[in-house]
Motif scaffolding. Structure first.
Motif, mmCIF file in Angstrom:
data_model
loop_
_atom_site.group_PDB
_atom_site.id
_atom_site.type_symbol
_atom_site.label_atom_id
_atom_site.label_comp_id
_atom_site.label_asym_id
_atom_site.label_seq_id
_atom_site.Cartn_x
_atom_site.Cartn_y
_atom_site.Cartn_z
ATOM 1 N N ARG A 98 -22.353 18.672 119.576
ATOM 2 C CA ARG A 98 -22.872 20.032 119.711
ATOM 3 C C ARG A 98 -23.479 20.528 118.404
ATOM 4 O O ARG A 98 -24.507 21.215 118.411
ATOM 5 N N LYS A 99 -22.862 20.168 117.295
ATOM 6 C CA LYS A 99 -23.381 20.623 116.011
ATOM 7 C C LYS A 99 -24.705 19.943 115.675
ATOM 8 O O LYS A 99 -25.633 20.583 115.158
ATOM 9 N N GLY B 265 -26.728 18.604 117.922
ATOM 10 C CA GLY B 265 -27.701 18.861 118.981
ATOM 11 C C GLY B 265 -28.178 17.551 119.595
ATOM 12 O O GLY B 265 -28.245 16.522 118.911
ATOM 13 N N LEU B 266 -28.491 17.580 120.864
ATOM 14 C CA LEU B 266 -28.880 16.356 121.556
ATOM 15 C C LEU B 266 -30.157 15.766 120.960
ATOM 16 O O LEU B 266 -30.252 14.547 120.756
ATOM 17 N N TRP B 267 -31.135 16.641 120.673
ATOM 18 C CA TRP B 267 -32.383 16.159 120.083
ATOM 19 C C TRP B 267 -32.154 15.576 118.699
ATOM 20 O O TRP B 267 -32.667 14.500 118.354
ATOM 21 N N GLY B 268 -31.361 16.276 117.896
ATOM 22 C CA GLY B 268 -31.062 15.783 116.562
ATOM 23 C C GLY B 268 -30.274 14.492 116.589
ATOM 24 O O GLY B 268 -30.443 13.620 115.722
#
Length: 377
Positions: A317-318, A320-323
């Motif tokens: 979550r921290k 992020g899916l894209w990251g």
């Protein structure tokens, strides 16, 4: 054997020497093992007569020492080749790895590749580019020894279980299973060094290197903390290695079949090693893409002060899916592509040096023993 007949016309063939009953061997340099099958000149007759047998000696061009395929000497050579392959290459790309890890941990400060190198140069100088090289060298040398040595072992082991017919039919599954089994063991050897390396590289002032970083790490988080990243490390390395070995073997076969008109056994050693590097580089691009999300998690968890059984969904979550899928990916593609190509080049160069065949490609069937040839006539 029947499966070896006409192997040149097949697109994919398991190396025929996997199932040869006769021990097939290659020349060995002076420092490796002596084969127990090396011929010994017979003693002269006690009556002093001159018998032709008494003067039979080993042919001058026949190597006095040999490595037999899948013998202890063979696995020793593959293990040592793996040490050179992984230890040297990962140490050489330490600057790229350092920038990549910091881009994953602090993207606001290390925005891209060029600015990342600029920040490191300004804050730590030239020496800062090789921070953490000792745990890198030792960790990936241990990993390489297990990765390549156990891969050769498990590939033969699973091929024997499957039998000649199914080993040919399902050879890609054997490559995948063998590489996954080998990497599972290799990551256990790598994980403590990887934990210290990431902490040294991403936390300024934590430690200078392995000698002071390892005791400090254990003191603050306990010995179990060294394996805090083992699950994401498996998640990163096992798919990476499965892709690395299976795609490499397939790509090399396709190169010899589609690109190079000459059969592998008729190609010069420089040509074969060039194919090994090219196949390794292409395989490395796929490896980087497949294993990158887990690589981000490894860097995040080894840098953050979290418990061993922490909920990894918090890290996702921290980030992020894209990251998770893209942060630091272009640099990692360049790094892993070059790294994997160099690893296969070094590994196969060492195999050639000790008299073993290069990895992959279509291997011709061994010549039949004279007594078997007579029986078949």
């Amino acid at each position: 054997m029947a499966l070896s007949d006409g192997s040149r016309g097949q697109s994919f063939v398991m190396p025929s020497f996997l199932y040869s009953t006769a021990g097939r061997s290659s020349g060995l340099e002076q420092f490796l093992f002596r084969s127990p099958r090396s011929p010994v000149p017979p003693a002269s007759p006690s009556n002093g007569s001159t018998s032709p047998v008494a003067f039979l000696i080993q042919a001058p061009k026949e190597p006095s020492k040999k490595i037999e395929m899948y013998s202890p000497a063979f696995y020793t050579a593959c293990t040592f080749g793996g040490i050179l392959s992984c230890g040297l290459t990962h140490t050489a790309v330490t600057p790229l790895d350092l920038v990549k890890c910091n881009m994953q941990i602090d993207p606001a400060k290390y925005k891209n590749i060029s600015s990342g190198f600029g920040v490191l140069l300004k804050e730590q100088g030239i020496k800062g580019f090789f921070k953490g090289w000792v745990p890198t060298l030792l960790g990936y040398s241990a990993q390489g020894a297990c990765k390549f040595g156990f891969y050769e072992f498990f590939k033969k082991y699973y091929s024997d279980i499957a039998g000649p017919e199914y080993a040919v039919k399902y050879k890609t599954l054997i490559y995948l299973a063998g590489s996954a089994s080998a990497e599972f063991i290799a990551d256990v050897a790598l994980c403590p060094f990887e934990a210290v390396k990431v902490r040294v590289q991403t936390q300024p002032g934590f430690a200078r290197g392995l000698s002071d970083g390892l005791p400090k790490f254990v003191k603050s988080e306990g010995a179990l903390g060294l394996y805090k990243g083992i699950v994401p490390l498996w998640g990163r390395q096992i798919p990476y290695t499965m892709m690395k070995f299976a795609s490499f073997e397939t790509i090399v076969e396709l190169i010899y079949k589609k690109v190079i008109p000459t059969p592998k056994d008729q190609c010069s050693k420089p040509v074969q090693l060039t194919v090994s590097f090219a196949g390794g580089y292409i395989a490395g691009v796929f490896c980087a893409i497949v294993s990158h999300p887990a690589d981000n998690l490894v860097s995040f968890l080894n840098n953050a002060k979290v418990m061993f059984f922490a909920n990894r969904s918090q890290a996702v979550r921290k980030l992020g899916l894209w990251g998770l899928f893209t942060r630091g990916l272009p640099l990692r593609i360049v790094m892993i592509g070059t790294l994997t190509g160099a690893q296969w080049g070094i590994y196969d160069a060492f195999k050639v040096f000790v008299g073993l065949p290069t990895t992959g490609g279509i291997t011709p069937a061994p010549a039949a023993a004279p007594e078997l040839a007579q029986l078949s006539n």
